[in-house]
Design a protein around this motif. Sequence first.
Motif, PDB file in Angstrom:
ATOM      1  N   GLY A   7       2.642  18.902  24.638  1.00 56.04           N
ATOM      2  CA  GLY A   7       2.105  19.511  23.372  1.00 56.04           C
ATOM      3  C   GLY A   7       1.454  18.279  22.502  1.00 56.04           C
ATOM      4  O   GLY A   7       1.429  18.731  21.208  1.00 56.04           O
ATOM      5  N   GLU A   8       1.066  17.288  23.016  1.00 55.80           N
ATOM      6  CA  GLU A   8       0.372  16.403  22.112  1.00 55.80           C
ATOM      7  C   GLU A   8      -1.080  16.269  22.068  1.00 55.80           C
ATOM      8  O   GLU A   8      -1.539  16.610  23.181  1.00 55.80           O
ATOM      9  CB  GLU A   8       0.993  14.880  22.737  1.00 55.80           C
ATOM     10  CG  GLU A   8       2.357  14.699  22.593  1.00 55.80           C
ATOM     11  CD  GLU A   8       2.886  13.347  23.395  1.00 55.80           C
ATOM     12  OE1 GLU A   8       2.001  12.556  23.823  1.00 55.80           O
ATOM     13  OE2 GLU A   8       4.012  13.143  23.406  1.00 55.80           O
ATOM     14  N   PRO A   9      -1.706  15.924  21.152  1.00 53.54           N
ATOM     15  CA  PRO A   9      -3.273  16.239  21.320  1.00 53.54           C
ATOM     16  C   PRO A   9      -3.799  15.151  22.200  1.00 53.54           C
ATOM     17  O   PRO A   9      -3.255  14.089  22.254  1.00 53.54           O
ATOM     18  CB  PRO A   9      -3.746  15.926  19.806  1.00 53.54           C
ATOM     19  CG  PRO A   9      -2.648  15.062  19.179  1.00 53.54           C
ATOM     20  CD  PRO A   9      -1.164  15.598  19.826  1.00 53.54           C
ATOM     21  N   GLY A  10      -4.924  15.330  22.832  1.00 51.54           N
ATOM     22  CA  GLY A  10      -5.362  14.462  23.716  1.00 51.54           C
ATOM     23  C   GLY A  10      -6.312  13.459  22.992  1.00 51.54           C
ATOM     24  O   GLY A  10      -6.520  13.637  21.954  1.00 51.54           O
ATOM     25  N   GLY A  50      -9.452  20.050  18.803  1.00 55.31           N
ATOM     26  CA  GLY A  50      -8.893  20.822  17.813  1.00 55.31           C
ATOM     27  C   GLY A  50      -8.841  22.363  18.436  1.00 55.31           C
ATOM     28  O   GLY A  50      -8.199  23.121  17.563  1.00 55.31           O
ATOM     29  N   VAL A  51      -9.534  22.743  19.504  1.00 51.31           N
ATOM     30  CA  VAL A  51      -9.388  23.917  20.112  1.00 51.31           C
ATOM     31  C   VAL A  51      -7.931  24.499  20.052  1.00 51.31           C
ATOM     32  O   VAL A  51      -7.666  25.674  19.902  1.00 51.31           O
ATOM     33  CB  VAL A  51     -10.065  23.994  21.487  1.00 51.31           C
ATOM     34  CG1 VAL A  51      -9.608  25.242  22.151  1.00 51.31           C
ATOM     35  CG2 VAL A  51     -11.306  23.534  21.414  1.00 51.31           C
ATOM     36  N   ALA A  52      -6.853  23.640  20.412  1.00 53.64           N
ATOM     37  CA  ALA A  52      -5.504  24.185  20.571  1.00 53.64           C
ATOM     38  C   ALA A  52      -4.567  24.097  19.475  1.00 53.64           C
ATOM     39  O   ALA A  52      -3.378  24.127  19.502  1.00 53.64           O
ATOM     40  CB  ALA A  52      -4.813  23.489  21.843  1.00 53.64           C
ATOM     41  N   LEU A  53      -5.106  23.587  18.309  1.00 51.96           N
ATOM     42  CA  LEU A  53      -4.476  23.273  17.024  1.00 51.96           C
ATOM     43  C   LEU A  53      -3.452  24.404  16.715  1.00 51.96           C
ATOM     44  O   LEU A  53      -3.904  25.489  16.810  1.00 51.96           O
ATOM     45  CB  LEU A  53      -5.166  22.745  16.007  1.00 51.96           C
ATOM     46  CG  LEU A  53      -5.804  21.531  15.904  1.00 51.96           C
ATOM     47  CD1 LEU A  53      -6.744  21.326  14.791  1.00 51.96           C
ATOM     48  CD2 LEU A  53      -4.725  20.411  16.013  1.00 51.96           C
ATOM     49  N   ASP A  54      -2.318  24.145  16.343  1.00 52.85           N
ATOM     50  CA  ASP A  54      -1.384  25.420  15.638  1.00 52.85           C
ATOM     51  C   ASP A  54      -0.461  25.910  17.030  1.00 52.85           C
ATOM     52  O   ASP A  54       0.449  26.618  16.631  1.00 52.85           O
ATOM     53  CB  ASP A  54      -2.141  26.455  15.086  1.00 52.85           C
ATOM     54  CG  ASP A  54      -3.076  25.886  14.044  1.00 52.85           C
ATOM     55  OD1 ASP A  54      -2.582  25.016  13.277  1.00 52.85           O
ATOM     56  OD2 ASP A  54      -4.229  26.523  14.013  1.00 52.85           O
ATOM     57  N   ASP A  71      -0.243  29.899  29.245  1.00 57.90           N
ATOM     58  CA  ASP A  71      -0.020  31.248  28.838  1.00 57.90           C
ATOM     59  C   ASP A  71      -0.762  31.586  27.482  1.00 57.90           C
ATOM     60  O   ASP A  71      -0.458  32.593  27.119  1.00 57.90           O
ATOM     61  CB  ASP A  71       1.628  31.409  28.692  1.00 57.90           C
ATOM     62  CG  ASP A  71       2.581  31.739  29.791  1.00 57.90           C
ATOM     63  OD1 ASP A  71       1.695  32.266  30.763  1.00 57.90           O
ATOM     64  OD2 ASP A  71       3.634  31.173  29.881  1.00 57.90           O
ATOM     65  N   ASP A  72      -1.384  30.592  27.111  1.00 65.81           N
ATOM     66  CA  ASP A  72      -2.134  30.914  26.082  1.00 65.81           C
ATOM     67  C   ASP A  72      -3.751  30.456  26.413  1.00 65.81           C
ATOM     68  O   ASP A  72      -3.998  29.427  27.088  1.00 65.81           O
ATOM     69  CB  ASP A  72      -1.863  30.092  24.823  1.00 65.81           C
ATOM     70  CG  ASP A  72      -2.767  30.271  23.699  1.00 65.81           C
ATOM     71  OD1 ASP A  72      -2.811  31.189  22.873  1.00 65.81           O
ATOM     72  OD2 ASP A  72      -3.848  29.476  23.417  1.00 65.81           O
ATOM     73  N   ALA A  73      -4.693  31.289  26.194  1.00 69.13           N
ATOM     74  CA  ALA A  73      -6.045  30.982  26.707  1.00 69.13           C
ATOM     75  C   ALA A  73      -6.782  29.938  25.900  1.00 69.13           C
ATOM     76  O   ALA A  73      -7.458  29.175  26.753  1.00 69.13           O
ATOM     77  CB  ALA A  73      -6.969  32.344  26.390  1.00 69.13           C
ATOM     78  N   LEU A  74      -6.427  29.653  24.584  1.00 67.36           N
ATOM     79  CA  LEU A  74      -6.998  28.404  24.075  1.00 67.36           C
ATOM     80  C   LEU A  74      -6.426  27.013  24.635  1.00 67.36           C
ATOM     81  O   LEU A  74      -7.006  26.179  24.780  1.00 67.36           O
ATOM     82  CB  LEU A  74      -6.893  28.763  22.615  1.00 67.36           C
ATOM     83  CG  LEU A  74      -7.896  29.415  21.925  1.00 67.36           C
ATOM     84  CD1 LEU A  74      -7.520  29.763  20.350  1.00 67.36           C
ATOM     85  CD2 LEU A  74      -9.366  29.511  22.249  1.00 67.36           C
ATOM     86  N   VAL A  75      -5.081  27.153  24.818  1.00 67.01           N
ATOM     87  CA  VAL A  75      -4.450  25.999  25.322  1.00 67.01           C
ATOM     88  C   VAL A  75      -5.033  25.782  26.656  1.00 67.01           C
ATOM     89  O   VAL A  75      -5.117  24.515  27.029  1.00 67.01           O
ATOM     90  CB  VAL A  75      -2.862  25.949  25.447  1.00 67.01           C
ATOM     91  CG1 VAL A  75      -2.181  24.933  26.104  1.00 67.01           C
ATOM     92  CG2 VAL A  75      -2.354  26.441  24.152  1.00 67.01           C
TER      93      VAL A  75
END
Length: 459
Positions: free
Chosen positions: A141-144, A149-153, A210-214
């Motif tokens: 769950g850490e930013p790369g 920012g696509v998967a922020l939140d 399980d999330d399309a943006l992630v």
Amino acid sequence: MARRNRRPAAPAPATAPSGAGRGTDPAAPQQPAGTPTGGVSRRALLATGGGAAALGLVVGTGGALTGARAVAGERPTPLSAVGEAVVPFHGRHQPGITTPAQAHGHLLGFDLVPAPAPDARRAAGALLRRWTELAAALMAGEPGERDTGVALDAGPSGLTVTIGFGHSFFDATGLVERRPRALRPLPDFSADALDRERSDGDLWVAVGADDALVAFHALRAVQRAADESGAARLRWQHSGFNRAPGATASPMTARNLMGQVDGTNNPREADEGFAGHVFVPDPDGPGAERSTARAEEAWMAGGSYVVMRRIRMLLDQWEQEPLAEQEAVIGRRKADGAPLTGGEETTPVDLDARTAEGAPVIAANAHVRVSAPESNDGATMLRRPFSYHDGFRDDGAPDAGLLFLCWQADPYRAFVPVQRKLDRGDALSPFLRHEASALFAVPPGAAKGEYVGQGLLEG
């Protein structure tokens, strides 16, 4: 579609009752940055009857009271726990093998940029280290690096990243002597109509979440890392989906695009002998006598082999078949997945059952009979597919079907004999077209401080 690559305003603050601020309940979910204390986030609104009312939905008195509590600052009911799911990256086996199939998946094949073998090997090692570090961070769950920012939140949402090597990887890197015998090219099958540009490859990466943006965020990070390294170029991409978590009242076996329950007889981790069917044993450990592993293949101990097949379903023809014919082709009831010999979904198929007239209840060419381990000398594989829909073909037919993935300790003891039998006489075959194919060796998981495949490149 498979890819070829040639080269709202913030909510108004509300007055929180005494003691209702953040930190009073350690179990309370943290509000998104920028949401005032005691305010109601969009997620909180959607999670309550008050949110339903705000969206114009009809709610009863109970819903109104729930909304009032949320506005008053009480802890809202979470919309979903999907985002909180974390799959560990480090371990004996890579993630994405025994992990329950996620709602969204991307499969990517890469080719190494041509270079002298020593240079290609060094470049591949650097890329694998970068992919490993990137995957470990994103799955936690850490930013790369240079996050888009696509998967922020969103939380990690059960993200997995899995890495494998194709047959040609060993030629490109000068490691032919360490190529496993089980990685030899798959044989041709009579039903194949393969697009070689969307098949095979030196490197393979599978992304699931399980999330399309992630999932997209991880896909993009993996591809960008390859491009920036100069070591590999994208050869093809296939994207798919499954039923979303929580879409059914209770956990159920997934259905494919033919509407059939698909995966009933999959082996389970609790089954005796599961690991021996799915993972490559240590050459010197238990089960070594059944393994084809040689000393130079020890780097694969704890790894697995994955077969990928892009199988287009001829849905227009299938959907014209009467229900009874569809069920006879499969050998199971469509409504609940139970075998035609009776019981419920998990009831063993009785391949010896006969009708009053003496005919087999499960036809000789029914899919469940032809593919059963009992019909294939016990051949067992772990299936973990995604469905796909890539729009419509020129004739108006849906370009849709199954991204078939199966995992095994040795594809020549599992997938190959089963597919040969299906190729010769499966009632389902007239409704399928095999359009892409690949086989990859997926090494064991990486310990902290190591990278995936290090045992091969540096062992």
